[in-house]
Design an enzyme around this catalytic site. Structure first.
Site, PDB file in Angstrom:
ATOM      1  CE1 TYR A  16      -4.023   1.713  -0.006  1.00 45.57           C
ATOM      2  CE2 TYR A  16      -3.009   2.593   1.887  1.00 45.57           C
ATOM      3  CZ  TYR A  16      -4.266   2.439   0.619  1.00 45.57           C
ATOM      4  OH  TYR A  16      -5.401   3.986   0.305  1.00 45.57           O
ATOM      5  CE  LYS A  36     -20.782 -19.038 -14.810  1.00 46.02           C
ATOM      6  NZ  LYS A  36     -21.463 -18.657 -15.977  1.00 46.02           N
TER       7      LYS A  36
END
Length: 469
Positions: free
Chosen positions: A114, A169
């Site tokens: 970060y 899915k």
């Protein structure tokens, strides 16, 4: 409704019975007498007077599950404490999660993952947007997009109700192809809003999988997104189904020693799946095809043809047959159904040509009883897991997207779909091929890799492992 007990309707009943005696054996008898199947019986707590037992069993549907519980409760001395639906338990809190691929154990690692270190990576991508495929999740990420308008066989049930399906899915993408997929359930069924929404979120994804969007809206959504985006757009209900059907038919015709160029094919269903299946069959060489919808055969003389049906009429049914489905099936070598349950009988299949091939793919109930069809046809396939030759889209879409992402493809071509179908068919070896094995299991280890390699080669890309630095 399932005709036999299924794990999708399995329950676990926590109960107490008197210790000793015949109570435990009576539990199994009670389930079986109600038509259920005991899959596990676990003693979770034992005392001198009482036993606490978890009875796990499979039922046909929710009403049948309740009948089993009632039968268990009728056993003398049984006290029911809790009934758990195992499918709902699996879905508690959702089925997918995000995990970090990099350690964040100290300040150094945090500074690179970060701020401030990440700013250097962002600036590199700002200078060259293509670096996003190399330096971010974009290269291995697919958006699974739905508007909730055509979810499974459940209809227009909305985006919230579609979310468990889209989660499933995404889990399949990860399990079978190592792809990170995210459910995107849109609270709109307006074509312009769907297209614009997908367009503006596309920079974060390497591909778009359209799912459970009703016809004819799905055709326009896919067409417009393919024109707008520089990443592959794949409507699984159309093209995933088409790949699997062509692969299975390729092998079925080998079993009966017939050729796709010469067989007569009758199709039931002219919606999203039917349209895509037809186009891929024609691309593979089919010449004699008649397509029927709920009004009968699609032909040039009908006055109700929209753009999609007009295309079908212009490319099929050269003899202009104008009757119903039963008439179209007579003498046909192949029947492919992607439509509605129970529209044909065993007698209709008996009227087909010798060594007929029947694909009855409506779910959960096929267009014709598989048992009745098998009495007359040489090869029978369904979309169900409790019969041989299950045609399931999970055979196609993980490998297709693995190949597209590895090749850094910008789109999907018909050549790629044909390559995927041929590769899927080839997973079944000549030694394995037979009337009850024309399509591999979804758990076959070679399915996704074979399909991915074929798509990648068709796309002109080199292999790029998704763990590549």
């Amino acid at each position: 409704m399932a005709t036999v007990p299924s794990v999708s309707y399995s329950i676990t009943v926590r109960l107490e019975v008197p210790a000793g005696g015949k109570a435990v054996s009576q539990l199994t008898h009670a389930v079986e007498s109600a038509g259920g199947v005991v899959t596990a019986l676990d003693v979770t707590n034992a005392g001198h007077e009482k036993l606490r037992i978890d009875v796990t069993c499979a039922a046909r549907d929710t009403d049948h599950a309740q009948a089993i519980v009632d039968q268990l409760e009728a056993v003398e001395g049984v006290v029911i404490h809790k009934v758990s639906d195992r499918t709902f338990l699996m879905h508690l809190g959702g089925k997918i999660e995000m995990k970090s691929k990099v350690p964040l154990r100290n300040r150094d690692e945090l500074s690179m993952a970060y701020t401030p270190g990440v700013a250097r990576v962002s600036m590199a991508i700002a200078r060259n947007k293509e670096d996003a495929r190399r330096l971010t999740i974009k290269r291995n990420t697919v958006a699974v997009v739905t508007d909730g308008s055509a979810v499974l066989g459940l209809g227009n049930i909305g985006p919230e109700a579609a979310l468990p399906v889209m989660e499933g899915k995404a889990a399949l993408f990860k399990r079978f192809a190592g792809i990170d997929a995210w459910p995107i359930c849109l609270d709109t069924q307006d074509v312009d809003e769907i297209v614009r929404t997908v367009q503006v979120i596309a920079p974060g994804f390497g591909g778009i999988n359209l799912e459970d969007i009703g016809a004819p809206r799905c055709f326009e959504v896919e067409r417009r997104l393919r024109e707008l985006l520089d990443i592959p757009v794949f409507h699984d209900d159309q093209h995933g189904t088409a790949i699997c059907v062509l692969a299975a038919l390729t092998n079925a015709l080998r079993v009966v020693n017939k050729n796709i160029e010469t067989v007569k094919i009758t199709m039931a269903g002219a919606g999203a799946a039917g349209n895509a299946v037809l186009r891929l069959l024609l691309a593979a060489g089919a010449r004699n095809v008649v397509v029927c919808d709920y009004l009968g055969a699609v032909h040039k003389g009908r006055d109700d043809l929209d753009e999609s049906l007009r295309w079908i009429a212009d490319h099929t049914n050269a003899e202009g047959y104008s009757g119903d489905l039963r008439g179209a099936v007579k003498g046909a070598d192949v029947f492919v159904g992607v439509s509605a349950p129970g529209i044909l009988t065993g007698d209709d299949i008996a009227a087909m040509a010798t060594d007929a091939v029947v694909f009855a793919l409506a779910n959960p109930e096929p267009e014709v009883s598989p048992d009745e069809a098998a009495q007359h046809a040489a090869v029978v396939a369904t979309g169900r897991s409790d019969f041989p030759n299950q045609i399931n889209n999970v055979l196609a879409f993980p490998g297709v997207f693995r190949g597209l992402l590895d090749a850094q493809a910008s789109g999907v071509s018909q050549e790629m779909l044909l390559a995927a179908a041929n590769a899927l068919a080839a997973v079944v070896t000549p030694e394995e091929l037979g009337p009850n094995y024309i399509i591999p299991s979804v758990f076959h280890p070679d399915v996704a890799t074979a399909v991915a390699a074929a798509v990648r080669e068709s796309a002109g890309g080199r292999a790029r492992g998704f763990t590549e630095a």
